[in-house]
Motif scaffolding. Structure first.
Motif, mmCIF file in Angstrom:
data_model
loop_
_atom_site.group_PDB
_atom_site.id
_atom_site.type_symbol
_atom_site.label_atom_id
_atom_site.label_comp_id
_atom_site.label_asym_id
_atom_site.label_seq_id
_atom_site.Cartn_x
_atom_site.Cartn_y
_atom_site.Cartn_z
ATOM 1 N N GLU A 39 0.815 -1.217 0.000
ATOM 2 C CA GLU A 39 0.000 0.000 0.000
ATOM 3 C C GLU A 39 0.854 1.275 0.000
ATOM 4 O OE1 GLU A 39 -3.342 0.418 -0.027
ATOM 5 O OE2 GLU A 39 -3.848 -1.715 -0.070
ATOM 6 N N ILE B 37 2.799 2.314 2.479
ATOM 7 C CA ILE B 37 2.871 2.919 3.808
ATOM 8 C C ILE B 37 4.250 2.642 4.410
ATOM 9 C CG2 ILE B 37 1.920 2.866 6.147
ATOM 10 C CD1 ILE B 37 -0.785 2.127 4.819
ATOM 11 N N CYS C 246 -5.654 3.227 18.373
ATOM 12 C CA CYS C 246 -6.844 3.574 17.600
ATOM 13 C C CYS C 246 -7.982 2.711 18.139
ATOM 14 C CB CYS C 246 -6.631 3.305 16.112
ATOM 15 S SG CYS C 246 -7.966 3.940 15.058
ATOM 16 N N ALA D 110 -3.079 10.570 11.176
ATOM 17 C CA ALA D 110 -3.558 10.091 9.878
ATOM 18 C C ALA D 110 -3.031 8.691 9.578
ATOM 19 C CB ALA D 110 -3.142 11.065 8.773
ATOM 20 N N LEU D 111 -1.741 8.452 9.867
ATOM 21 C CA LEU D 111 -1.166 7.119 9.640
ATOM 22 C C LEU D 111 -1.827 6.078 10.538
ATOM 23 C CD1 LEU D 111 2.695 7.731 9.276
ATOM 24 C CD2 LEU D 111 1.171 6.695 7.567
ATOM 25 N N GLN E 262 -4.883 6.053 11.811
ATOM 26 C CA GLN E 262 -6.223 5.723 11.329
ATOM 27 C C GLN E 262 -6.170 4.943 10.020
ATOM 28 O OE1 GLN E 262 -7.949 9.708 11.455
ATOM 29 N NE2 GLN E 262 -9.054 9.208 13.331
ATOM 30 N N GLN E 263 -5.224 5.286 9.158
ATOM 31 C CA GLN E 263 -5.096 4.562 7.884
ATOM 32 C C GLN E 263 -4.683 3.111 8.110
ATOM 33 O OE1 GLN E 263 -2.074 6.127 5.253
ATOM 34 N NE2 GLN E 263 -2.810 4.968 3.486
ATOM 35 N N GLY F 76 -7.341 1.106 9.881
ATOM 36 C CA GLY F 76 -8.424 0.805 8.940
ATOM 37 C C GLY F 76 -8.105 -0.393 8.062
ATOM 38 N N ILE F 77 -6.843 -0.505 7.656
ATOM 39 C CA ILE F 77 -6.421 -1.657 6.846
ATOM 40 C C ILE F 77 -6.521 -2.943 7.659
ATOM 41 C CG2 ILE F 77 -4.414 -2.732 5.744
ATOM 42 C CD1 ILE F 77 -3.573 0.140 4.877
#
Length: 228
Positions: A67, A69, A99, A160-161, A163-164, A167-168
């Motif tokens: 992805e 990241i 998170c 942001a990282l 949550q990203q 989420g994955i």
């Protein structure tokens, strides 16, 4: 290979090429023999937990790499329960970033006057200091900035990282019929531009996950995700 840090669940060695080697252990965090990913003490030893944690970490780091990241991951040896990683500078003396998708654990203990157990949360991000003496206190964005631990802009990237990536992980678990309640990450800085990257691990020992309303132990979670 030189031992540079002995952690609760991993030992860290420096390698001649400048990279680090993480040795995963069978120790997991908790209290009174009960596993708790948010605890700051080793609560019990689960045979095979080290390899299970590494298998799942490799699985998720491979997904994150695809992805685009940024992480510290280079490679892993499952049999030896070791992972080779890039060196990264932690924030201050170390932060944990959680998170939360459900109100459980320390969130519920703190905010139980308002929150109900299992209440849905909208990817709530919480930062705590790695400070055993003070029971890993939560810290706000303003305090992080004022104490010189990270800048306001870095906090935005961190959130942001978090949550990203969460989420994955949540999406992967959902495909197996598993609900992610919360997950804990660590981040660091690398390079001259101080890029923020994910470090440490992504394993059952870092998250709370439930299936059909029942909590899934870390070893069982690894089997459900990787052995289907």
């Amino acid at each position: 290979m030189k031992l540079i840090f002995t952690g609760k669940t991993k030992d860290v060695y420096s390698l001649e090429d400048g990279n680090y080697l993480l040795q995963f252990k069978d120790d997991v965090t908790g209290e009174d023999g009960v596993f708790d990913p948010g605890a700051n003490t080793v609560g019990l030893k689960i045979e095979g937990a080290g390899r299970a944690g590494l298998r799942m970490t490799k699985y998720f780091f491979d997904i994150l790499q695809a992805e685009g990241i940024p992480t510290h991951y280079i490679g892993a040896d499952i049999e030896k329960a070791t992972m080779t990683v890039r060196p990264a500078a932690v924030f201050g003396n170390g932060l944990e970033v959680i998170c939360r998708y459900r109100a459980v654990g320390s969130f519920l203990r703190r905010y139980g006057m308002y929150a109900k157990e299992g209440q849905p949360l909208d990817a709530f991000v919480e930062v705590t200091l790695k400070d055993d003496e003070r029971q890993d206190p939560p810290i706000s964005e303003d305090a992080l900035h004022m104490l010189g631990i990270l800048s306001a802009d870095e906090y935005k990237v961190l959130k942001a990282l978090t949550q990203q990536i969460a989420g994955i992980v949540k999406s992967v678990l959902e495909k197996k019929g598993i609900d992610l309640y919360d997950i804990k990450f660590e981040f660091g800085r690398v390079g001259e531009n101080k890029e923020i990257i994910l470090i440490d691990e992504i394993s059952g020992g870092n998250m709370r996950a439930y299936k059909d309303g029942k909590y899934i132990e870390p070893l069982q979670l690894e089997k459900l995700i990787l052995n289907d």
